[in-house]
Design a protein around this motif. Structure first.
Motif, short mmCIF file in Angstrom:
data_model
loop_
_atom_site.label_atom_id
_atom_site.label_comp_id
_atom_site.label_asym_id
_atom_site.label_seq_id
_atom_site.Cartn_x
_atom_site.Cartn_y
_atom_site.Cartn_z
N ALA A 1 23.64 -42.78 -8.29
CA ALA A 1 22.60 -43.54 -9.12
C ALA A 1 21.43 -42.50 -9.05
CB ALA A 1 22.05 -44.72 -8.52
N ALA A 2 21.01 -42.16 -8.03
CA ALA A 2 19.66 -41.29 -8.02
C ALA A 2 19.98 -39.78 -8.72
CB ALA A 2 19.57 -40.74 -6.50
N ARG A 3 21.22 -39.41 -8.53
CA ARG A 3 21.42 -38.04 -9.46
C ARG A 3 21.55 -38.39 -10.86
NH1 ARG A 3 26.45 -35.32 -6.46
NH2 ARG A 3 25.70 -33.72 -8.04
N VAL A 4 22.07 -39.41 -11.26
CA VAL A 4 22.22 -39.86 -12.52
C VAL A 4 20.52 -40.01 -13.06
CG1 VAL A 4 22.56 -41.61 -14.47
CG2 VAL A 4 24.31 -40.82 -12.55
N ALA A 5 19.92 -40.79 -12.47
CA ALA A 5 18.59 -40.91 -12.89
C ALA A 5 17.76 -39.67 -12.73
CB ALA A 5 17.85 -41.97 -11.89
N GLN A 6 17.95 -38.81 -11.95
CA GLN A 6 17.54 -37.59 -11.79
C GLN A 6 17.61 -36.60 -13.15
OE1 GLN A 6 18.44 -35.68 -8.34
NE2 GLN A 6 16.73 -34.18 -8.24
N TRP A 7 19.07 -36.78 -13.57
CA TRP A 7 19.52 -36.13 -14.62
C TRP A 7 18.79 -36.85 -15.84
CZ3 TRP A 7 22.28 -38.65 -18.70
CH2 TRP A 7 22.68 -38.03 -19.40
N ALA A 8 18.77 -38.04 -16.22
CA ALA A 8 18.19 -38.85 -17.29
C ALA A 8 16.82 -38.43 -17.19
CB ALA A 8 18.17 -40.21 -16.99
N ARG A 9 15.91 -38.39 -16.13
CA ARG A 9 14.66 -38.00 -16.26
C ARG A 9 14.58 -36.52 -16.79
NH1 ARG A 9 10.90 -36.63 -16.85
NH2 ARG A 9 8.71 -36.40 -16.15
N ARG A 10 15.39 -35.73 -16.21
CA ARG A 10 15.32 -34.13 -16.74
C ARG A 10 15.52 -34.12 -18.23
NH1 ARG A 10 18.89 -31.98 -13.10
NH2 ARG A 10 20.51 -31.97 -14.78
N GLU A 11 16.56 -34.72 -18.46
CA GLU A 11 16.96 -34.68 -20.20
C GLU A 11 16.22 -35.62 -21.04
OE1 GLU A 11 20.18 -33.05 -20.99
OE2 GLU A 11 19.57 -31.90 -19.58
N GLU A 12 15.13 -36.30 -20.50
CA GLU A 12 14.46 -37.19 -21.19
C GLU A 12 14.32 -36.85 -22.67
OE1 GLU A 12 10.67 -38.50 -19.92
OE2 GLU A 12 11.17 -40.66 -20.57
N GLU A 13 13.98 -35.82 -22.91
CA GLU A 13 13.52 -35.67 -24.36
C GLU A 13 14.82 -35.03 -24.92
OE1 GLU A 13 9.44 -33.76 -24.91
OE2 GLU A 13 9.56 -33.40 -22.77
N ARG A 14 15.92 -34.86 -24.54
CA ARG A 14 17.01 -34.51 -25.18
C ARG A 14 17.91 -36.06 -25.64
NH1 ARG A 14 19.88 -29.53 -22.51
NH2 ARG A 14 18.73 -28.16 -23.29
N LEU A 15 17.57 -36.85 -24.56
CA LEU A 15 18.57 -38.27 -24.71
C LEU A 15 17.83 -39.01 -25.53
CD1 LEU A 15 19.16 -38.46 -20.91
CD2 LEU A 15 20.90 -38.03 -22.68
N PHE A 16 16.56 -38.99 -25.78
CA PHE A 16 15.85 -40.13 -26.12
C PHE A 16 14.84 -39.26 -27.44
CE2 PHE A 16 16.20 -41.69 -21.93
CZ PHE A 16 17.27 -42.50 -22.13
N ILE A 17 14.61 -40.15 -28.40
CA ILE A 17 13.62 -39.69 -29.40
C ILE A 17 12.45 -40.21 -28.92
CG2 ILE A 17 13.04 -40.10 -31.95
CD1 ILE A 17 15.99 -40.18 -32.42
N ILE A 18 11.34 -39.23 -28.78
CA ILE A 18 10.11 -39.73 -28.41
C ILE A 18 9.28 -39.37 -29.45
CG2 ILE A 18 8.42 -38.99 -26.59
CD1 ILE A 18 10.92 -38.61 -24.72
N GLY A 19 8.87 -40.15 -30.05
CA GLY A 19 8.05 -39.90 -31.25
C GLY A 19 8.45 -40.08 -32.61
N GLY A 20 9.65 -39.35 -32.90
CA GLY A 20 10.03 -39.26 -34.19
C GLY A 20 9.12 -38.52 -35.02
N GLY A 21 9.42 -38.49 -36.27
CA GLY A 21 8.48 -37.82 -37.29
C GLY A 21 7.62 -38.74 -37.86
N VAL A 22 6.26 -38.66 -37.80
CA VAL A 22 5.54 -40.00 -38.33
C VAL A 22 4.72 -39.34 -39.40
CG1 VAL A 22 3.37 -41.21 -37.83
CG2 VAL A 22 5.14 -40.80 -36.01
N PHE A 23 4.76 -40.11 -40.31
CA PHE A 23 3.78 -39.51 -41.58
C PHE A 23 2.63 -40.57 -42.11
CE2 PHE A 23 7.69 -41.56 -43.24
CZ PHE A 23 7.46 -42.26 -44.21
#
Ligand SMILES: Nc1nc2c(ncn2[C@@H]2O[C@H](COP(=O)(O)OP(=O)(O)OP(=O)(O)O)[C@@H](O)[C@H]2O)c(=O)[nH]1
Ligand SMILES: [Mg+2]
Lengths: 654, 233
Positions: free
Chosen positions: A632-654
């Motif tokens: 679990a710890a390793r998965v969490a670590q991965w998710a943390r590292r990949e956060e900006e690939r896995l999730f849309i953070i922000g999106g395009g705002v107009f």
């Protein structure tokens, strides 16, 4: 209403969209940072500093921690600034929401005891000063195995007959037979009017279930009359859960062991679908004027949407369970460039723009003032990807629909077009593909080659452009936008990128954390209201994966294929049942659990909740707690590292 | 105008709308015409679908811009948006279902009242494969309707008479077998008055926003200039 955003959009666009697509993108959403003071959520840049200020209410709102969230972090139902979604909207979501929220509260109430509260991943990353109780628990668990809360998982075998769950009840059989088949279903959804008129039943035609509906109506009305609404009851191994929405009664009967809260949120989704078809004022009018109205006529055609929603719940929907959505994993720089192309081609008429691949969100653009709600997206995704109508129609579609969480009193108009067919690119366009797109320079490692699951139950490479406008006459404007967008996406290679990523599928656990003994996981980023998961293809408990799904089956073996499909269905349900059980325990009222380990005859599982993330893992029955915790710890670590690939953070705002 | 500068054959766009009761086979007709395909259990259309297909005539090419509308009652109020500037309409009924012809007549009346005066309307009785004439010659043997599993409920005679009275093209089709489907569209293409074509948009579906006469989008005026009232038959 949404038009207002335009005034503001100009000065924003210049900031959000500082460079044209192909050049190396600027750091993600730099202008947002100044806004972070507006809202509780901080800007997620390279390394977001998580905060416990994620209010429970935000959890049900798809918003991006770019500061803009402050504008709608009100009640979920009225989150968007639509005056129309006045008080009446609130009851729509609240009964469910409240449950969830208070549950979340109980978990998060521990937050103050944390030092500057850390998120799952940053804790795992070993920042000693920021260890949470969860991490400590987890660590101590690894050594002593004591402080964990443990539960026994339900015995396997409860799913006998599940492979026939979705079979139609034959018309030609005797009534007794039909009734027997009807009773054997493990999940029922029924909708009726408070006057007792049947509206919808997932199984059996209404003549078959009419009698039952009558009984249900009598019982519910009895309690209603006594001012003591009936919320649920148990009969044998079936749990009845009731949700009353104005003039409508929603009833679910489940033998699948879900919690009331979980089931009720499914009923909520069905209600949202009805609102999406009718709008709330229309629904009200119908019943104010004629309480005995047969709602089936005005709902004509909605039945198949209700059924595909219902079936996704019965099969097990991670998205509904976690009230989040799933994004297509993409490099940050690619996603950023995509957003910019998207924004650059924006039509004046546009409210929301989405690119979706195989049911996963690829890119969003939206006005600053309006966010998108997972429950609304769920309706859209269900319509486009689960029920066949739109897809099979070919061509482009122009669809009036109400997005009830956005505004339950009016229609929006949705332009949809799917990219058809195979492009010129080869099937496994990974890495070495031609690269018209500037290689990602976002500093994160390559990380490719960690996915191999190409054949899940969705059609992974169906790519759709969805453009939503409040203007019903804007079809040609949006079509023009789509045509420009499509040609640029093709020309710049982004379409190929999306396609490759979609084909790539979800990652295998082994690729993320080689050697880990976990066989499957769900990871939800609470701040982003998004989740990711590993490939569904292989059965969780017994064998470890790495086998490819049987996509090389000889054509003759259709029986084998059917058996494999049934097997996969069952596997998915068993897995999702585990997750539901974990989730229910973690979110039970007054449960202050942060970490939960559960052992069963055929699987072990682990749940881990922090203020910013939820992680659920499943492994074979003999995997030790320590091994699971480590995985679990390793998965969490991965998710943390990949956060900006896995999730849309922000999106395009107009 | 729009046609100027074109290569050998002049090409023009024709906006066509399909109307008719739910489940009569509108989408199936379009699917047959555009993709030469048929789906046994086609799901109801939600809203409307937009498709294009070329139709080659000896002297010119017609590019149909087709609006396949949803027949379900709840979408009926959106229909004007689709037929307002249509140059052609296919009003479809299911010849195994008499009520669908009644609905079709309502649509015809509405079109005659509200649509462009020059609109070419074709009445189409679909699902011919379910009748004894099958995908045969389409001739009407009304007498046979009762026996031998013939599902026909609307006689050719009745519909044809009505169509003639109203000045409509008339076809019986089967989207399932493909019988008569292309014929419907070709007949429509041939019936579009030249004058109406003159004002048609250029061949590209994505209209140029700069264009002054912006009739597809803004739909302020109910008409584009062009054909006077012209009977198609
Ligand atoms: N036998 C037969 N069936 C047909 C024919 N055309 C359509 N159908 C069937 O009739 C049903 C409805 O067809 P659709 O094409 O969806 O009808 P529609 O008019 O588009 O319906 P809406 O979109 O709801 O307005 C489907 O199950 C088709 O397979 C035909 O020519 N013969
Ligand atoms: Mg249709």
């Amino acid at each position: 209403m949404p038009r207002e955003a335009d005034a503001e959009s100009n000065n924003d666009t210049s900031k959000v969209n500082p460079s044209p697509s192909p050049s190396p993108p600027p750091p993600p959403l730099p202008p947002r940072r100044k806004l972070s003071s507006e809202g509780p959520i901080q800007v997620a840049t390279a390394r977001p500093t998580p905060t416990t200020a994620v209010t429970p209410i935000d959890i049900s709102t798809l918003s991006f921690p770019d500061g803009s969230r402050g504008t709608f972090s009100t009640n979920a139902a009225q989150g968007v600034s639509t005056p129309a979604a006045s008080g009446y909207a609130t009851p729509v979501r609240d009964p469910i929401g409240a449950g969830d929220f208070s549950d979340s509260m109980s978990v998060m109430s521990l937050a103050p005891t944390l030092p500057p509260p850390g998120d799952l991943a940053s804790l795992v990353a070993g920042d000693l000063t920021r260890k949470s109780r969860a991490w400590n628990l987890l660590r101590s668990q690894a050594e002593t195995a004591e402080p964990f809360e443990s539960i026994e998982l339900g015995a396997p075998g409860e799913l006998a007959g599940f492979e026939r769950e979705f079979d139609e009840i034959p018309d030609d059989a005797s009534d007794d037979t039909r009734l027997a088949i009807w009773k054997s279903k493990m999940k029922h959804y029924m909708i009726l009017s408070s006057a007792g008129k049947p509206i919808y039943s997932r199984h059996g035609d209404l003549s078959l279930v009419n009698g039952y509906m009558g009984v249900v109506q009598t019982i519910i009305s009895f309690y209603e009359g006594a001012n003591n609404p009936l919320l649920g009851f148990t009969a044998g191994n079936a749990r009845f859960v009731i949700a009353i929405k104005g003039p409508l009664y929603f009833v679910a009967v489940s033998k699948l062991g879900e919690s009331d809260t979980q089931i009720r949120s499914q009923l909520e989704a069905l209600y949202m679908q009805i609102l999406s078809t009718l709008t709330l004022p229309t629904l009200k009018n119908i019943f104010v004027n004629r309480p005995s109205t047969d709602l089936r006529k005005p709902l004509e055609g909605t039945e198949s949407l209700l059924s595909s929603l219902a079936d996704s719940f019965t099969k097990g929907s991670p998205s509904t369970l976690l009230s989040g959505l799933e994004c297509l994993r993409l490099r940050k720089s690619h996603r950023h460039a995509l957003n910019n192309i998207f924004l650059k081609n924006r039509s004046e008429k546009l409210l929301y723009g989405l690119i979706v691949a195989g049911g996963k969100l690829v890119s969003v653009i939206r006005p600053r003032k309006h966010s998108l709600h997972p429950s609304d997206l769920q309706l859209i995704f269900n319509m486009l990807f689960e029920s066949g109508g739109i897809k099979s129609g070919g061509g482009e579609s122009w669809i009036p629909l109400c997005l009830p969480a956005f505004n339950n009193s009016g229609y929006l108009y949705m332009y949809v077009s799917f990219f058809d067919g195979e492009p010129a690119e080869g099937p496994s366009a990974e890495g070495d593909q031609q690269r018209p797109v500037s290689p990602g320079n976002d500093g994160d490692g390559d990380g490719d080659g960690d996915g191999d699951d190409r054949n899940e139950d969705e059609d992974e490479d169906e790519i759709a452009i969805i453009l939503i406008s409040p203007d019903k006459e804007s079809f040609y404007d949006l079509k023009e936008m789509r045509d420009k967008l499509a040609s640029q996406l093709t020309k710049t290679g982004h379409l190929a990128l999306i396609r490759a990523a979609a084909r790539h599928g979800r990652p295998q656990v082994q690729a993320i954390a080689p050697g880990a003994q976990i066989s499957h996981f769900l990871y939800k980023s609470r701040a982003n209201v998004q989740f990711c998961m590993s490939a569904l293809a292989s059965p969780p408990p017994s064998h470890h994966h790495h086998h490819h799904p049987p996509d090389h089956t000889p054509p003759a073996a259709t029986a084998t294929a059917a058996a494999a499909a049934a097997d996969q269905l069952l596997t998915r349900r068993r897995l999702m049942s585990l997750y539901h059980e974990l989730h229910a325990t973690m979110h039970a009222k007054h449960a202050h659990l942060r970490v939960l380990h559960a052992a069963g005859a055929d699987a072990a599982s682990l749940a881990w909740i922090t203020p910013v993330a939820e992680l659920y893992c499943v492994a074979g029955p003999h995997v030790s707690r320590a091994a699971m915790a480590q995985g679990a710890a390793r998965v969490a670590q991965w998710a943390r590292r990949e956060e900006e690939r896995l999730f849309i953070i922000g999106g395009g705002v107009f | 105008m729009a046609d100027s500068g074109n290569a050998p054959k002049p090409s023009s766009s024709v906006k066509l709308v399909l109307l008719g009761e739910a489940a009569v086979g509108k989408s199936s007709l379009v699917l047959r015409f555009v993709n030469n395909d048929f789906q046994e259990n086609k799901e109801p259309t939600i809203g409307a679908a937009f498709l294009t297909q070329k139709c080659n005539l000896p002297t010119r090419t017609i590019k149909f811009e087709i609006w396949d509308t949803a027949g379900q009652e709840r979408f009926a109020s959106l229909a004007p948006m689709y037929y307002r500037n249509a140059q052609a309409a296919l009003v479809v009924y299911d010849l195994t279902k008499p009520t669908s012809l009644i609905k079709a007549k309502h649509w015809v009346a509405e079109l005659q009242r509200q649509a462009s005066p020059g609109i070419v309307i074709s009445l189409v009785g679909n699902k011919l494969d379910l009748t004894n004439d099958g995908a045969g010659d389409g001739g009407g043997e009304e007498g046979a309707a009762e026996d031998s599993g013939d599902a026909r409920k609307v006689t050719t005679e009745e519909a044809k008479t009505y169509a003639e009275d109203e000045g409509l093209l008339f076809f019986e089709t089967s989207a399932k077998t493909g019988y008569n489907v292309t014929e419907v569209f070709t007949a429509i293409a041939n019936s579009i008055p030249e004058t109406s074509l003159k004002t048609a948009r250029g061949p590209n579906a994505s209209h140029a926003p700069s264009r002054t006469e912006e009739q597809r989008v803004n739909l302020n005026g109910p008409r584009d200039s062009g054909a006077k009232d012209s009977c198609a038959c």
